[in-house]
Enzyme design. Structure first.
Site, PDB file in Angstrom:
ATOM      1  N   ASN A   1     -96.203   1.406  91.490  1.00  0.00           N
ATOM      2  CA  ASN A   1     -95.859   2.868  91.702  1.00  0.00           C
ATOM      3  C   ASN A   1     -96.943   3.812  92.133  1.00  0.00           C
ATOM      4  O   ASN A   1     -97.801   3.846  91.199  1.00  0.00           O
ATOM      5  CB  ASN A   1     -95.243   3.162  90.314  1.00  0.00           C
ATOM      6  CG  ASN A   1     -94.692   4.710  90.173  1.00  0.00           C
ATOM      7  OD1 ASN A   1     -94.806   5.359  91.041  1.00  0.00           O
ATOM      8  ND2 ASN A   1     -94.015   5.012  89.069  1.00  0.00           N
TER       9      ASN A   1
ATOM     10  N   CYS B   1     -93.194  12.139  90.150  1.00  0.00           N
ATOM     11  CA  CYS B   1     -92.601  11.210  91.156  1.00  0.00           C
ATOM     12  C   CYS B   1     -91.581  11.743  92.067  1.00  0.00           C
ATOM     13  O   CYS B   1     -91.454  11.101  93.050  1.00  0.00           O
ATOM     14  CB  CYS B   1     -92.175   9.928  90.362  1.00  0.00           C
ATOM     15  SG  CYS B   1     -93.458   8.940  89.371  1.00  0.00           S
TER      16      CYS B   1
ATOM     17  N   HIS C   1     -87.732   6.248  94.990  1.00  0.00           N
ATOM     18  CA  HIS C   1     -89.016   6.199  94.439  1.00  0.00           C
ATOM     19  C   HIS C   1     -89.065   4.874  93.833  1.00  0.00           C
ATOM     20  O   HIS C   1     -88.170   4.314  93.272  1.00  0.00           O
ATOM     21  CB  HIS C   1     -88.924   7.228  93.342  1.00  0.00           C
ATOM     22  CG  HIS C   1     -90.303   7.091  92.381  1.00  0.00           C
ATOM     23  ND1 HIS C   1     -91.621   7.017  93.125  1.00  0.00           N
ATOM     24  CD2 HIS C   1     -90.319   6.899  91.107  1.00  0.00           C
ATOM     25  CE1 HIS C   1     -92.195   6.775  92.098  1.00  0.00           C
ATOM     26  NE2 HIS C   1     -91.700   6.506  90.977  1.00  0.00           N
TER      27      HIS C   1
END
Ligand SMILES: CC(C)(COP(=O)(O)OP(=O)(O)OC[C@H]1O[C@@H](n2cnc3c(N)ncnc32)[C@H](O)[C@@H]1OP(=O)(O)O)[C@@H](O)C(=O)NCCC(=O)NCCS
Length: 335
Positions: free
Chosen positions: A286, A116, A256
């Site tokens: 996500n 990520c 993020h």
């Protein structure tokens, strides 16, 4: 030697058309509910590829969008960096496949594996080539088909992720705007809390690894959550201190998009009001390396990111990897 500053001069994105809502997941047999997913994560839906669509296809569409907006031909690119944990295959890199699909004849390229935090690591890496004057046009891509590595029997994990791609073009800044600084760190002792156990040299694919669903994301969600909240606030704080800036001077915070509660808690620790914080996790879930460029796109859609704004970006991912990048927004036409 003259030092240039790297500016983000264009942005592109692509998400697959197909939308899977929380209710769709429940109907598909995941033991969950829309209410649980919304309240625990903020996610309402995610975009999902048609089976057989590789990451390089999403990256290609985002790259074309980015280059078209700037009026730059693929042949002008010097370098392509792709951040991904879902490459088309282990090798060659997705950057090579993208270079060919884009017909970016003179570009070299490579992938970055930082989960990520991948996009921010790739952004920092790309900026170095602009800053030294080695390159004038660098494409930085975050692209994932996360749904190919999900275990739909693991309800605490499979509901979190979606597919998508985003990218930016880096060029020498025409002025004092551009990427100012970064603060990255890794803590490899966290590898056991978030990983994909099989498919590498440690556990090559066997019937057993497939039967045990070891080619999927595994995580200790609670541990990841606490680590992410702490580091998503600490990394930006370190960066501010080093640049003698205060939280009040940040205009836009793009974090993020892993869980709306992580973003809220980190922003609160930083002392950032909600109006400065960008969130689009409700739409995309996500998307790992793609969340930051997708969220930059959302900030532009919402006209919340303007020329000269001080932008803080932050991410935490598997590794553990931690990344924060500070940028004075250069600005470009966005319609
Ligand atoms: C995964 C995550 C959403 C779980 O949320 P949580 O509030 O910590 O929930 P818990 O794990 O404590 O589980 C609470 C209960 O919900 C249940 N549950 C888990 N997933 C569920 C789902 N999709 N639907 C319904 N119930 C679920 C659990 O089984 C547990 O039930 P129990 O109390 O009967 O045992 C959260 O920990 C998280 O977001 N972690 C970070 C993960 C992440 O971002 N990973 C990628 C990093 S980049």
């Amino acid at each position: 030697m003259k030092q240039w500053r790297a500016a983000i001069t264009s942005l592109g994105r692509y998400v697959p058309e197909r939308i899977v809502t929380n209710e769709d997941l429940r109907r598909m047999g995941v033991d969950t509910s829309d209410e649980w997913i919304r309240t625990r994560t903020g996610i309402e839906q995610r975009h999902v590829v048609e089976p057989g669509t590789p990451t390089s296809e999403l990256a290609l569409k985002a790259a074309r969008d980015c280059l078209d907006r700037r009026g730059v031909a693929a042949g002008e690119l010097d370098l392509i960096i792709v951040a991904t944990v879902t490459p088309d295959m282990l090798f060659p890199s997705t950057a090579c496949l993208l270079q060919d699909k884009l017909k970016a004849g003179k570009a070299w390229g490579f992938d970055i594996s930082a989960a990520c935090s991948g996009f921010l690591y790739a952004l920092t890496q790309g900026a170095q080539f602009i800053e030294t004057g080695a390159h004038r046009k660098v494409l930085v891509v975050g692209a994932e088909v996360m749904t190919t590595i999900l275990d739909f029997q693991d309800r605490a994990t499979c509901v979190l992720f979606g597919d998508g791609a985003g990218c930016v073009l880096l060029e020498p800044s025409p002025d004092e705007t551009g990427i100012l600084d970064f603060a990255h760190e890794v803590d490899g002792s966290g590898a056991c809390f978030l990983n994909m156990p099989a498919g590498g040299s440690l556990k090559p694919a066997t019937h057993e690894t497939v039967d045990q669903r070891l080619h999927c994301v595994r995580q200790d969600g609670g541990h990841v959550f606490k680590y992410a909240v702490r580091q998503m606030a600490e990394a930006p704080r370190r960066l501010l201190e080093r640049n003698k800036l205060t939280t009040e001077q940040i205009d836009v915070f793009v974090a993020h998009q892993a869980n709306a509660r992580i973003i809220d808690a980190a922003s609160e620790r930083l002392g950032l009001p909600a109006r400065k914080v960008v969130k689009n996790i409700h739409k995309y879930g996500n998307t790992t390396a793609a969340t930051i460029p997708l969220a930059l796109g959302t900030a532009l859609d919402e006209k919340r990111l303007r020329r000269n704004d001080l932008l803080m970006m932050a991410a935490v991912g598997a590794g553990f990897t931690v990344g924060a990048v500070l940028c004075r927004w250069t600005g470009f036409d966005w319609n």
